[in-house]
Design a protein around this motif. Structure first.
Motif, PDB file in Angstrom:
ATOM      1  N   GLU A  47      75.492  77.122  35.463  1.00  0.00           N
ATOM      2  CA  GLU A  47      74.664  78.311  35.676  1.00  0.00           C
ATOM      3  C   GLU A  47      74.795  79.282  34.495  1.00  0.00           C
ATOM      4  O   GLU A  47      73.798  79.821  33.995  1.00  0.00           O
ATOM      5  CB  GLU A  47      75.108  79.003  36.966  1.00  0.00           C
ATOM      6  CG  GLU A  47      74.302  80.232  37.331  1.00  0.00           C
ATOM      7  CD  GLU A  47      73.012  79.895  38.047  1.00  0.00           C
ATOM      8  OE1 GLU A  47      72.107  80.738  38.028  1.00  0.00           O
ATOM      9  OE2 GLU A  47      72.904  78.795  38.622  1.00  0.00           O
TER      10      GLU A  47
ATOM     11  N   THR B 230      71.702  80.433  32.050  1.00  0.00           N
ATOM     12  CA  THR B 230      71.165  81.785  32.257  1.00  0.00           C
ATOM     13  C   THR B 230      71.686  82.828  31.281  1.00  0.00           C
ATOM     14  O   THR B 230      71.056  83.881  31.112  1.00  0.00           O
ATOM     15  CB  THR B 230      71.467  82.273  33.686  1.00  0.00           C
ATOM     16  OG1 THR B 230      72.895  82.344  33.874  1.00  0.00           O
ATOM     17  CG2 THR B 230      70.862  81.330  34.715  1.00  0.00           C
TER      18      THR B 230
ATOM     19  N   PHE C 233      60.057  74.206  30.289  1.00  0.00           N
ATOM     20  CA  PHE C 233      61.280  74.916  30.681  1.00  0.00           C
ATOM     21  C   PHE C 233      61.825  75.813  29.565  1.00  0.00           C
ATOM     22  O   PHE C 233      62.962  76.262  29.623  1.00  0.00           O
ATOM     23  CB  PHE C 233      62.366  73.931  31.148  1.00  0.00           C
ATOM     24  CG  PHE C 233      62.733  72.865  30.140  1.00  0.00           C
ATOM     25  CD1 PHE C 233      63.759  73.069  29.230  1.00  0.00           C
ATOM     26  CD2 PHE C 233      62.052  71.658  30.125  1.00  0.00           C
ATOM     27  CE1 PHE C 233      64.100  72.086  28.308  1.00  0.00           C
ATOM     28  CE2 PHE C 233      62.388  70.668  29.204  1.00  0.00           C
ATOM     29  CZ  PHE C 233      63.412  70.878  28.302  1.00  0.00           C
TER      30      PHE C 233
ATOM     31  N   ASP D 131      65.324  80.463  32.199  1.00  0.00           N
ATOM     32  CA  ASP D 131      65.991  80.157  33.460  1.00  0.00           C
ATOM     33  C   ASP D 131      65.042  80.184  34.649  1.00  0.00           C
ATOM     34  O   ASP D 131      65.220  79.432  35.613  1.00  0.00           O
ATOM     35  CB  ASP D 131      67.185  81.077  33.700  1.00  0.00           C
ATOM     36  CG  ASP D 131      66.904  82.528  33.371  1.00  0.00           C
ATOM     37  OD1 ASP D 131      65.807  82.839  32.907  1.00  0.00           O
ATOM     38  OD2 ASP D 131      67.804  83.362  33.580  1.00  0.00           O
ATOM     39  N   ALA D 132      64.001  81.019  34.606  1.00  0.00           N
ATOM     40  CA  ALA D 132      63.046  81.059  35.715  1.00  0.00           C
ATOM     41  C   ALA D 132      62.274  79.744  35.809  1.00  0.00           C
ATOM     42  O   ALA D 132      62.021  79.224  36.908  1.00  0.00           O
ATOM     43  CB  ALA D 132      62.081  82.230  35.549  1.00  0.00           C
ATOM     44  N   LYS D 133      61.891  79.195  34.654  1.00  0.00           N
ATOM     45  CA  LYS D 133      61.185  77.914  34.651  1.00  0.00           C
ATOM     46  C   LYS D 133      62.107  76.787  35.109  1.00  0.00           C
ATOM     47  O   LYS D 133      61.686  75.880  35.844  1.00  0.00           O
ATOM     48  CB  LYS D 133      60.639  77.617  33.253  1.00  0.00           C
ATOM     49  CG  LYS D 133      59.495  78.514  32.805  1.00  0.00           C
ATOM     50  CD  LYS D 133      58.984  78.095  31.437  1.00  0.00           C
ATOM     51  CE  LYS D 133      57.795  78.930  30.991  1.00  0.00           C
ATOM     52  NZ  LYS D 133      57.291  78.513  29.660  1.00  0.00           N
ATOM     53  N   VAL D 134      63.364  76.844  34.664  1.00  0.00           N
ATOM     54  CA  VAL D 134      64.332  75.825  35.085  1.00  0.00           C
ATOM     55  C   VAL D 134      64.510  75.870  36.596  1.00  0.00           C
ATOM     56  O   VAL D 134      64.541  74.834  37.264  1.00  0.00           O
ATOM     57  CB  VAL D 134      65.682  76.025  34.369  1.00  0.00           C
ATOM     58  CG1 VAL D 134      66.747  75.094  34.946  1.00  0.00           C
ATOM     59  CG2 VAL D 134      65.535  75.785  32.870  1.00  0.00           C
ATOM     60  N   ARG D 135      64.620  77.066  37.131  1.00  0.00           N
ATOM     61  CA  ARG D 135      64.788  77.229  38.580  1.00  0.00           C
ATOM     62  C   ARG D 135      63.620  76.593  39.330  1.00  0.00           C
ATOM     63  O   ARG D 135      63.815  75.892  40.325  1.00  0.00           O
ATOM     64  CB  ARG D 135      64.884  78.716  38.929  1.00  0.00           C
ATOM     65  CG  ARG D 135      64.975  79.002  40.434  1.00  0.00           C
ATOM     66  CD  ARG D 135      64.932  80.506  40.691  1.00  0.00           C
ATOM     67  NE  ARG D 135      64.923  80.788  42.122  1.00  0.00           N
ATOM     68  CZ  ARG D 135      66.013  80.949  42.860  1.00  0.00           C
ATOM     69  NH1 ARG D 135      67.205  80.868  42.291  1.00  0.00           N
ATOM     70  NH2 ARG D 135      65.931  81.201  44.158  1.00  0.00           N
ATOM     71  N   GLN D 136      62.401  76.825  38.847  1.00  0.00           N
ATOM     72  CA  GLN D 136      61.217  76.282  39.509  1.00  0.00           C
ATOM     73  C   GLN D 136      61.197  74.760  39.455  1.00  0.00           C
ATOM     74  O   GLN D 136      60.910  74.090  40.458  1.00  0.00           O
ATOM     75  CB  GLN D 136      59.957  76.856  38.861  1.00  0.00           C
ATOM     76  CG  GLN D 136      58.662  76.421  39.528  1.00  0.00           C
ATOM     77  CD  GLN D 136      57.435  77.046  38.871  1.00  0.00           C
ATOM     78  OE1 GLN D 136      57.461  77.387  37.700  1.00  0.00           O
ATOM     79  NE2 GLN D 136      56.372  77.199  39.639  1.00  0.00           N
TER      80      GLN D 136
ATOM     81  N   PHE E  52      63.786  72.770  39.002  1.00  0.00           N
ATOM     82  CA  PHE E  52      64.906  72.257  39.794  1.00  0.00           C
ATOM     83  C   PHE E  52      64.552  72.243  41.273  1.00  0.00           C
ATOM     84  O   PHE E  52      64.841  71.270  41.986  1.00  0.00           O
ATOM     85  CB  PHE E  52      66.143  73.124  39.541  1.00  0.00           C
ATOM     86  CG  PHE E  52      67.399  72.591  40.151  1.00  0.00           C
ATOM     87  CD1 PHE E  52      68.100  71.551  39.546  1.00  0.00           C
ATOM     88  CD2 PHE E  52      67.897  73.115  41.326  1.00  0.00           C
ATOM     89  CE1 PHE E  52      69.265  71.050  40.101  1.00  0.00           C
ATOM     90  CE2 PHE E  52      69.066  72.629  41.898  1.00  0.00           C
ATOM     91  CZ  PHE E  52      69.751  71.588  41.281  1.00  0.00           C
ATOM     92  N   ALA E  53      63.887  73.304  41.725  1.00  0.00           N
ATOM     93  CA  ALA E  53      63.461  73.365  43.129  1.00  0.00           C
ATOM     94  C   ALA E  53      62.449  72.274  43.443  1.00  0.00           C
ATOM     95  O   ALA E  53      62.332  71.834  44.596  1.00  0.00           O
ATOM     96  CB  ALA E  53      62.862  74.737  43.433  1.00  0.00           C
TER      97      ALA E  53
ATOM     98  N   PRO F 299      69.285  68.145  42.045  1.00  0.00           N
ATOM     99  CA  PRO F 299      69.013  68.782  43.341  1.00  0.00           C
ATOM    100  C   PRO F 299      69.267  67.826  44.499  1.00  0.00           C
ATOM    101  O   PRO F 299      69.361  66.601  44.294  1.00  0.00           O
ATOM    102  CB  PRO F 299      67.538  69.182  43.237  1.00  0.00           C
ATOM    103  CG  PRO F 299      66.961  68.293  42.197  1.00  0.00           C
ATOM    104  CD  PRO F 299      68.067  67.975  41.237  1.00  0.00           C
TER     105      PRO F 299
END
Length: 310
Positions: free
Chosen positions: A35, A39, A62, A78-83, A85-86, A126
Motif C-alpha cells: 500500500e 500510494t 493505471f 493509486d485511484a486507478k489502481v484501486r479501481q 484491483f476492485a 484480489p
C-alpha cells in the motif's frame, strides 16, 4: 513426485547471518508495504504492472501525470489502481530489490549465499482471482506467502531447464496442453510458507477468500550454457586474429552448397577447436565474474558526504 517442488515451513530453522528473519513477514514485506509503495512512493512503470486474466494491462490504465513539479506522465495513479484491483486485476510490484529496503538487504544476502543473481517481485491479488494463467519461468523461484491464502497448481516441465531466451510463450501450446491435465501437485500456501519452483515447472495460482500477497524471489542461475558461451566468444576472438580466417571465401562460391565450403569448414573447425583448447580456465572464470558483476547493481554508495548520519 521425483524432482517436484515442495513447501518449507518457515521460522523453524535458524537463518544464516545477515538474513532478515522470515518468521515475521512484516519485517520483510506486508500488505501495508505494498500500500505504501503504491500510494506514497511515487512509483513509475515498470515498477508496477497490472495484470488481469493473464494479460498485462496498458500502463495508461493505471498511471497519470506526476502533477506540479513532476513533468512525467507514467506515475502510478493509486485511484486507478484501486479501481482496477476492485475489478479483479492483480498488482505486480516489480524490482522490489530496488524500491523496498528490507527486500534489498535480503536479496543481496541471498545472492551472496547462492552465488546466483536474485530479483524480487510482489503480487497482490484480489479475492478469488488469478493474475497469470499457467506458465513456466526461465529462472528458479522461491514463493514466499505474505498475506492471505493462495492455491497453487503445479505441473511437470514440458521443457527441462529452459534458458533465459526460451520463455514459456515459445511453447505456449505445450504449456496449455499440460496445464489442462490434472496437476502433479496442488497445495495451499499460507502466511510464512515457502514454495520452491525450479525453472521450467508449470504453475498457476488463485487467491482464496480475501486479498493475498506473495513474494517471488527469482534466482537467475548461471548455467553451463553460460560457460559454453564464454568459451566460444573467446575462441572466436582468438581465431579472428588469423588473417586467413578473416579473408573472403572464393569468388563464385555458393555458401549453401556443401561441396563448395567443406574444405573451408574443416580448416575453420580445426582453428576453433585449437583455440578452445588453449583458452586458460582463469580467463573463462574472469569473463563469468564480469557477467556476474554486471547482473546485480552494487550496494548503496554514500552520495552526500556532509550532514549524513553514518
Amino acid at each position: 513426485m521425483n524432482g517436484a517442488p515442495d513447501t518449507v515451513a518457515d521460522g523453524s530453522a535458524p537463518r544464516p547471518a545477515g538474513y532478515p528473519p522470515l518468521s515475521s513477514d512484516q519485517e520483510l514485506f506486508s500488505l501495508g508495504a505494498a500500500e505504501e509503495l503504491i500510494t506514497r512512493r511515487g512509483l513509475r512503470t515498470p515498477f508496477l504492472r497490472m495484470v488481469k486474466d493473464g494479460t498485462a494491462l496498458p500502463r495508461a490504465r493505471f498511471t497519470s501525470a506526476g502533477g506540479v513539479g513532476a513533468t512525467i506522465d507514467d506515475q502510478v495513479d493509486d485511484a486507478k489502481v484501486r479501481q482496477l484491483f476492485a475489478g479483479g486485476a492483480t498488482a505486480v510490484l516489480q524490482g522490489l530489490h530496488r524500491t523496498w529496503a528490507p527486500i534489498n538487504e535480503f536479496v543481496r544476502a541471498l545472492a551472496v549465499e547462492l552465488g546466483h543473481s536474485v530479483q524480487a517481485n510482489a503480487y497482490v491479488t484480489p479475492p478469488a482471482n488469478q493474475g497469470f494463467s499457467a506458465h513456466y519461468d526461465v529462472h528458479d523461484v522461491f514463493v514466499v506467502q505474505v498475506h492471505g491464502e493462495k492455491e497453487w497448481h503445479i505441473h511437470r516441465p514440458v521443457h527441462e531447464h529452459p534458458l533465459r531466451d526460451e520463455p514459456w510463450t515459445s511453447r505456449a501450446g505445450e504449456v496449455r496442453e499440460a496445464a489442462a491435465q490434472p496437476a502433479d501437485l496442488t497445495l495451499t500456501l499460507r502466511p510464512g510458507d515457502v514454495l520452491y519452483l525450479p525453472r521450467g515447472f508449470i504453475h498457476s495460482a488463485r487467491a482464496l477468500g480475501g486479498v493475498t500477497v506473495h513474494l517471488t524471489l527469482g534466482v537467475h542461475s548461471w548455467t553451463r550454457h553460460h560457460l559454453a558461451h564464454a568459451l566460444t566468444s573467446q575462441a572466436l576472438a582468438t581465431v579472428a586474429k588469423d588473417p586467413w580466417v578473416r579473408s573472403s571465401l572464393d569468388p563464385g562460391v555458393t555458401v549453401g552448397d556443401t561441396s563448395m565450403v567443406t574444405a573451408d569448414i574443416a580448416r575453420v573447425r580445426t582453428e576453433l577447436v585449437a583455440a578452445l583448447q588453449q583458452i586458460p580456465d582463469a580467463d573463462i572464470a574472469a569473463a563469468m565474474a564480469t557477467l556476474a558483476a554486471d547482473s546485480m547493481r552494487p550496494g548503496p554508495t554514500p552520495v552526500f558526504s556532509e550532514g549524513v548520519e553514518q
